[in-house]
Design an enzyme around this catalytic site. Structure first.
Site, mmCIF file in Angstrom:
data_model
loop_
_atom_site.group_PDB
_atom_site.id
_atom_site.type_symbol
_atom_site.label_atom_id
_atom_site.label_comp_id
_atom_site.label_asym_id
_atom_site.label_seq_id
_atom_site.Cartn_x
_atom_site.Cartn_y
_atom_site.Cartn_z
ATOM 1 N N VAL A 43 49.123 48.140 106.133
ATOM 2 C CA VAL A 43 50.178 47.880 107.102
ATOM 3 C C VAL A 43 50.451 49.131 107.930
ATOM 4 O O VAL A 43 50.124 50.251 107.532
ATOM 5 C CB VAL A 43 51.477 47.409 106.411
ATOM 6 C CG1 VAL A 43 51.209 46.237 105.490
ATOM 7 C CG2 VAL A 43 52.137 48.543 105.629
ATOM 8 N N SER A 44 51.024 48.931 109.110
ATOM 9 C CA SER A 44 51.464 50.005 109.995
ATOM 10 C C SER A 44 50.317 50.959 110.306
ATOM 11 O O SER A 44 49.264 50.526 110.765
ATOM 12 C CB SER A 44 52.668 50.719 109.366
ATOM 13 O OG SER A 44 53.298 51.561 110.301
ATOM 14 N N ASN A 45 50.475 52.262 110.049
ATOM 15 C CA ASN A 45 49.385 53.193 110.311
ATOM 16 C C ASN A 45 48.143 52.842 109.500
ATOM 17 O O ASN A 45 47.012 53.017 109.964
ATOM 18 C CB ASN A 45 49.814 54.624 109.970
ATOM 19 C CG ASN A 45 50.696 55.236 111.042
ATOM 20 O OD1 ASN A 45 51.011 54.605 112.045
ATOM 21 N ND2 ASN A 45 51.093 56.478 110.834
ATOM 22 N N GLY B 32 46.382 50.154 111.338
ATOM 23 C CA GLY B 32 45.643 50.724 112.464
ATOM 24 C C GLY B 32 44.375 51.414 112.009
ATOM 25 O O GLY B 32 43.333 51.336 112.676
ATOM 26 N N ASN C 52 49.699 49.987 113.641
ATOM 27 C CA ASN C 52 49.854 51.008 114.670
ATOM 28 C C ASN C 52 48.505 51.170 115.340
ATOM 29 O O ASN C 52 47.644 51.898 114.864
ATOM 30 C CB ASN C 52 50.309 52.339 114.079
ATOM 31 C CG ASN C 52 50.339 53.441 115.128
ATOM 32 O OD1 ASN C 52 50.381 53.173 116.331
ATOM 33 N ND2 ASN C 52 50.293 54.687 114.685
#
Length: 702
Positions: free
Chosen positions: A294-296, A299, A322
């Protein structure tokens, strides 16, 4: 089907020839990017385990954190336990009634309290061209099925350490009996105390010796001494000060973690030959690999899929990634009958510095001031009014009153920066938690490859007292940094300090700006970061010159290095994102990536995008009044995305089309969340809920 080599046939038959030497890929070898020793630990699932560190589901949900027997000298096991406790709770809402224990959690869908026995392998690795070590870890549950091997990537979210995805990709993968491969992606705590030269080892022990550590600023003793003389009690932090722009290598970090995962699995399960060598029997062509997190971390897995030339990854399932898509204005985005958005795909630093500058004033806008959860508690109105006055004096907002100025600040964020109105109520809470401020400071340093000694925009990192003055970090707090820090100060007792604040270096949140002589959250420093992001003075629009221009150019180059191409190489992929995400605005992340991918891969793209109403970025905030009654856990839909990808890859089930999912808030924290609040992603959604591409436009239903 991949060709079978002669050496592989010989090895499989049990015979050996000199041609099958150590360099032959048929034999298992430690990847050359691994540095130093590999730490290996067995966990019995009773006294300690892979997922909960022996705490079990109830221990993770407890408000009482596990303590160190000796606060100044914690053991490696104690540090690991506290790290898992903190990282799990940072991303998963464990508060009663929010779904933990009923809809998700380590003990949901399994027998027992969620403890997972198995082995854990921890090491440092490097990427070509960078001297900065990166942490990598592999967890292999005892339930791993060697006849149907699977692997899930779990790069850390945010700037967290290697356990940063333990409660997300880690939990799902371990419960699926898969190996889970983690990496801190060159971020993590990596705190270097410049005063005493102490840094953390691989398992978090503090040392001032010349041994492998997570991060130590590349300063000579003389340089460090000179810095300490002028700026005492400061810290260097890995993500901000490694001079490496780690995000540019996040994809490689994930791919290398997968390679290390295959090495570990073959050391455990590969066929042992009479000469003691191991054959690679668990390989990409017989192992299911899902890139996730999730998130970074999401990404990072997207970058890995884009860069995967070896065919290591079979599918992608990420939440709130991200991702900074390459700017392609040949398509637009439109939600419902709202305005056409063409200025999408702004970089993380662009929209985050805008939030850092304007949100403190926007918090006082009448439209959200009294509705935003915990606004007055986290954002003293007097500070917000000072920010508005400073912005107005600089010509950055208009209006004769604070109400007018705050309303204009909110308009700027919504209209000029395409930040969705659905994010407005949560943005004040994030400002109060210094989310945009910390991201702006960290990423400006990282993108420009600056060192701690550069003190970009006169900002540094240190512990502070109640008045905001710099003080030494307490020894017990420093001993716990590995376990307590999220990798991006303010965190675990270390704050952002504005060295040019009036009077003395001061905690940024309490700083008086020299240009205004007002306690306006050190607005001068935030405007400096904004200037570096946009390459011009915010007040005048004039281009930067001299050293400032060179630094801004370095920032721009760093941003260019992290831009995503939109090419997933035909891999099936699922994104889930909350429409109310107030940290990674969807018009600059998930939505434009979907549009870019369509431009690159066309109608044959395997990407599906599920946008969840009434969901946001940090589920942990759902335990607070005013948040949990308005929002549902995105975590639930992230696990659903992984389930859908699993069914697609193992059973051939088609992925549902892109759609808006109309989740329903519970309305009152006294009402436990139920499945009725969380409608599933549908295989055949109504036309009114479908996300579609029409000509050169990505259309999102209201």
């Amino acid at each position: 089907m991949k060709p079978i080599t002669l050496c592989a046939l010989i090895g499989a038959s049990g015979m050996l020839l000199t041609a099958c030497n150590d360099r032959n890929p048929a034999f298992n070898q430690l990847p050359d990017f691994i540095q130093g020793v590999v730490l290996q630990h067995d966990y019995d699932g009773i006294t300690d385990d892979l997922l909960t560190a022996g705490l079990g589901a109830d221990g993770l949900a407890s408000a009482t954190a596990p303590a160190f027997a000796d606060p100044l000298n914690p053991t490696a096991r104690e540090r690991r336990r506290l790290a898992i406790y903190n990282n799990y709770r940072a991303l998963v809402d464990t508060a009663p009634g929010g779904g933990y224990g009923e809809l998700f959690g380590p003990h949901v869908g399994v027998t027992g309290d969620g403890q997972v026995p198995g082995e854990e392998f921890l090491a440092l690795m490097s990427v070509p061209g960078s001297p900065v070590p990166v942490t990598v870890m592999v967890q292999v549950p005892d339930s791993f099925n060697v006849d149907a091997p699977c692997m899930v990537t779990a790069p850390s979210s945010g700037s967290r350490g290697v356990y940063g995805a333990i409660g997300t990709a880690g939990e799902w993968g371990l419960k699926k009996q898969c190996a889970v491969v983690y990496t801190d992606k060159g971020t993590g705590t990596g705190a270097h105390n410049l005063a005493n030269n102490q840094a953390q080892t691989l398992d978090g022990d503090l040392t001032d010796q010349d041994v492998p550590v997570l991060f130590r600023a590349p300063l000579t003793d003389t340089q460090r001494g000179d810095f300490n003389a002028q700026w005492p009690d400061r810290f260097a932090w890995k993500h901000a000060h490694s001079r490496a722009n780690p995000e540019a290598d996040w994809g490689r970090h994930v791919l290398q973690s997968v390679e290390f995962g295959f090495y570990v699995l073959n050391e455990k399960f590969g066929r042992l030959l009479p000469n003691g060598k191991r054959l690679k029997t668990i390989k990409p062509d017989n192992t299911l690999v899902i890139a996730s997190s999730v998130s970074n971390g999401g990404g990072a897995s997207i970058q890995a899929a884009e860069q995967d030339q070896q065919g290591l990854i079979d599918g992608v399932a990420v939440s709130e990634p991200n991702v900074n898509p390459v700017v392609d204005r040949s398509f637009s985005i439109r939600q419902g009958e709202g305005p056409e958005i063409t200025e999408h795909s702004r970089s993380l630093l662009d929209y985050t510095t805008a939030l850092a500058v304007y949100q403190g004033c926007a918090n006082q806008a009448p439209a959200i001031r009294d509705l935003a959860p915990l606004n007055s508690a986290f954002n003293p109105p007097a500070i917000g009014q000072n920010i508005c006055q400073s912005l107005a004096n600089k010509g950055l907002v208009s209006g004769a009153t604070v109400d007018d100025q705050a309303t204009d600040a909110l308009r700027i964020l919504n209209e000029e920066f395409a930040i969705q109105p659905e994010q407005n109520l949560l943005a004040p809470l994030h400002f109060g938690l210094a989310v945009a401020q910390s991201i702006s400071m960290t990423y400006a340093n990282a993108y420009s490859r600056s060192g701690v000694e550069d003190r970009i925009c006169d900002l540094s990192l240190a512990a502070t007292d109640g008045s905001g003055a710099v003080i030494p970090l307490a020894p017990a707090a420093e001993a716990a940094l590995f376990s307590a820090s999220n990798g991006i100060p303010p965190s675990a007792g270390v704050n952002i300090v504005y060295d040019q604040a009036e009077g003395q270096p001061t905690n940024l949140a309490a700083s008086v700006s020299p240009s205004s002589s007002l306690p306006d959250y050190g607005l001068d420093a935030l405007l400096c970061l904004r200037a570096l992001a946009q390459g011009a003075h915010p007040e005048t629009g004039a281009e930067l010159t001299g050293d400032a221009a060179a630094l801004s150019d370095a920032v721009a180059s760093g941003i260019a290095e992290v831009r995503a191409t939109g090419n997933l190489r035909g891999k099936p992929a699922v994104f889930v994102t909350g429409r109310a995400d107030a940290i990674l605005p969807i018009n600059h992340t998930s939505r434009p990536y979907v549009g870019l991918n369509r431009q690159v891969e066309g109608s044959g793209s395997g990407l599906r995008y599920y946008e969840i109403l009434n969901a946001h970025h940090l589920d942990v905030l759902n335990g607070f009044p005013g948040v949990g009654d308005r929002y549902v856990p995105l975590h639930h839909y992230y696990f659903e995305a992984l389930d859908l990808m699993w069914a697609h890859l193992t059973e051939g089930q088609p992925l549902p089309p892109s759609q808006v999912v109309r989740a329903v808030p519970r309305g009152d924290l006294a009402n436990p969340l139920t499945q009725a609040n969380l409608p599933p992603v549908l295989p055949a959604p109504a036309d009114a809920d479908r996300i579609i591409h029409t000509g050169s436009q990505l259309r999102i239903p209201d």
